[in-house]
Write an enzyme that holds these catalytic residues in place. Structure first.
Site, mmCIF file in Angstrom:
data_model
loop_
_atom_site.group_PDB
_atom_site.id
_atom_site.type_symbol
_atom_site.label_atom_id
_atom_site.label_comp_id
_atom_site.label_asym_id
_atom_site.label_seq_id
_atom_site.Cartn_x
_atom_site.Cartn_y
_atom_site.Cartn_z
ATOM 1 N N ASN A 9 10.008 21.490 -38.837
ATOM 2 C CA ASN A 9 9.871 20.273 -39.405
ATOM 3 C C ASN A 9 9.976 19.123 -38.095
ATOM 4 O OD1 ASN A 9 10.281 17.705 -40.562
ATOM 5 N ND2 ASN A 9 11.891 18.383 -41.780
ATOM 6 N N LYS A 11 9.876 16.227 -38.306
ATOM 7 C CA LYS A 11 10.448 14.948 -38.515
ATOM 8 C C LYS A 11 9.720 13.790 -37.775
ATOM 9 C CE LYS A 11 14.795 17.211 -39.517
ATOM 10 N NZ LYS A 11 16.071 17.095 -39.592
ATOM 11 N N HIS A 93 13.442 16.393 -48.765
ATOM 12 C CA HIS A 93 14.422 16.657 -47.789
ATOM 13 C C HIS A 93 15.548 15.737 -47.777
ATOM 14 C CE1 HIS A 93 16.105 16.886 -43.629
ATOM 15 N NE2 HIS A 93 15.278 18.132 -43.438
ATOM 16 N N GLU A 95 17.039 14.035 -45.942
ATOM 17 C CA GLU A 95 16.748 12.863 -45.184
ATOM 18 C C GLU A 95 16.086 11.844 -46.222
ATOM 19 O OE1 GLU A 95 15.189 14.201 -41.386
ATOM 20 O OE2 GLU A 95 17.191 15.134 -41.021
ATOM 21 N N GLU A 163 19.234 23.691 -47.284
ATOM 22 C CA GLU A 163 19.689 22.808 -46.122
ATOM 23 C C GLU A 163 20.853 22.081 -46.590
ATOM 24 O OE1 GLU A 163 16.171 22.241 -43.245
ATOM 25 O OE2 GLU A 163 16.412 20.565 -44.611
ATOM 26 N N GLY A 169 21.185 18.882 -37.930
ATOM 27 C CA GLY A 169 21.282 18.321 -36.791
ATOM 28 C C GLY A 169 22.691 18.188 -36.188
ATOM 29 N N SER A 209 20.505 23.185 -38.149
ATOM 30 C CA SER A 209 20.933 23.869 -37.081
ATOM 31 C C SER A 209 20.547 25.342 -36.631
ATOM 32 C CB SER A 209 22.659 23.683 -36.835
ATOM 33 O OG SER A 209 22.833 22.205 -36.814
HETATM 34 P P1 13P Z 1 17.705 20.815 -37.426
HETATM 35 O O1 13P Z 1 17.434 22.247 -37.531
HETATM 36 O O2 13P Z 1 17.678 19.870 -36.375
HETATM 37 O O3 13P Z 1 19.455 21.053 -37.687
HETATM 38 O O4 13P Z 1 17.134 20.284 -38.869
HETATM 39 C C1 13P Z 1 17.095 21.025 -40.094
HETATM 40 C C2 13P Z 1 15.965 20.472 -40.963
HETATM 41 O O5 13P Z 1 16.275 19.137 -41.469
HETATM 42 C C3 13P Z 1 15.006 20.954 -41.162
HETATM 43 O O6 13P Z 1 14.177 20.431 -42.190
#
Ligand code: 13P
Length: 250
Positions: A9, A11, A93, A95, A163, A169, A209
């Site tokens: 992803n 983002k 997601h 976010e 997740e 992150g 992560s």
């Molecule tokens: P990270 O791997 O940067 O922690 O992000 C995970 C994520 O949100 C994948 O959708």
């Protein structure tokens, strides 16, 4: 057996020049033993599909609208993503649940739209740190799962990504036991709702992560069928060892 899947992803990262990362991945993994999906920003989907033409790598979107078309300025429908060359789309997601206040009902409508457009829906779930610390993780997952997954879900069109919000992150990950507990719980709930034949075929990804250094440990957990990777999917040098780790676990 479920075929393993690693999804990247990107983002809100990625310009045309970053398609070179896909070229590098395709050169390093010409015939992968697993499924590989990259979800770049929508502006890059068509170009990414062209870059990956003839390779095994699939391209996906990061979000879609619940409607097929209409007066929704700035939004993209699942049909548009499919038309641009995507084969999958991430929905729900954290976010988007947080920054765009998307409820599980909205996520379910988006997943249903993805299915109707012929896309695989990667439906994301996960608890906050406060919810984990209050020992509410399985209740939160149960609620998100039952409300976010539409009746149209089947093994062929649905992937669930666990997740934990606090792992995204942050460099933090749950213990293997904690990940295994949630994945087993999700599988059991899916089996109750969709029957073993469908639930056994749905892939469950862990996300949060995932890095080259911890991928092998995470992929050794029973019922982890792969990963949804954020930061470590941006560079081929980081993503490639994660692909290798999942191939070794397959
Ligand atoms: P990270 O791997 O940067 O922690 O992000 C995970 C994520 O949100 C994948 O959708």
């Amino acid at each position: 057996m479920r075929r393993k899947l690693v999804a990247g992803n990107w983002k809100m990262h990625g310009l045309q020049a970053d398609l070179a990362q896909l070229t590098a991945l395709n050169a390093t993994h010409p015939a992968p033993a697993i499924d590989i999906l990259i979800c770049p920003p929508a502006t890059l989907i068509t170009a990414a599909c062209a870059t990956c033409e003839g390779s095994a790598m699939q391209i996906g979107g990061q979000d879609c609208h619940a409607r097929a078309s209409g007066a929704f300025t700035g939004d993209l429908s699942a049909l548009m993503l499919k038309d641009a060359g995507a084969s999958a789309v991430i929905v729900g997601h954290s976010e988007r649940r947080e920054a765009h206040e998307e409820s599980s009902e909205i996520v379910r409508a988006k997943a249903k739209a993805a299915h109707a457009a012929g896309l695989t829906a990667i439906i994301c779930l996960g608890e906050s740190l406060a919810q984990r610390e209050a020992a509410n993780t399985l209740d939160i997952i149960a609620g998100q799962l039952s409300l976010s997954v539409p009746d149209s879900a089947a093994a062929a069109n649905t992937v669930i990504a666990y997740e934990p919000c606090w792992a995204i992150g942050s460099g933090l990950t749950p213990s293997p036991e904690q990940i295994g507990e949630v994945h087993d719980f999700i599988r059991a709930r899916l089996t109750t709702r969709f029957g073993a034949a469908q639930a056994d075929g749905m892939r469950l990804l862990y996300g949060g992560s995932v890095k080259p250094g911890n991928a092998a440990e995470i992929f050794a957990i029973p019922d982890v069928d792969g990963a949804l990777v954020g930061g470590a999917s941006l560079k081929a040098d980081d993503f490639s060892p994660i692909i290798n780790a999942l191939e070794s676990a397959a």
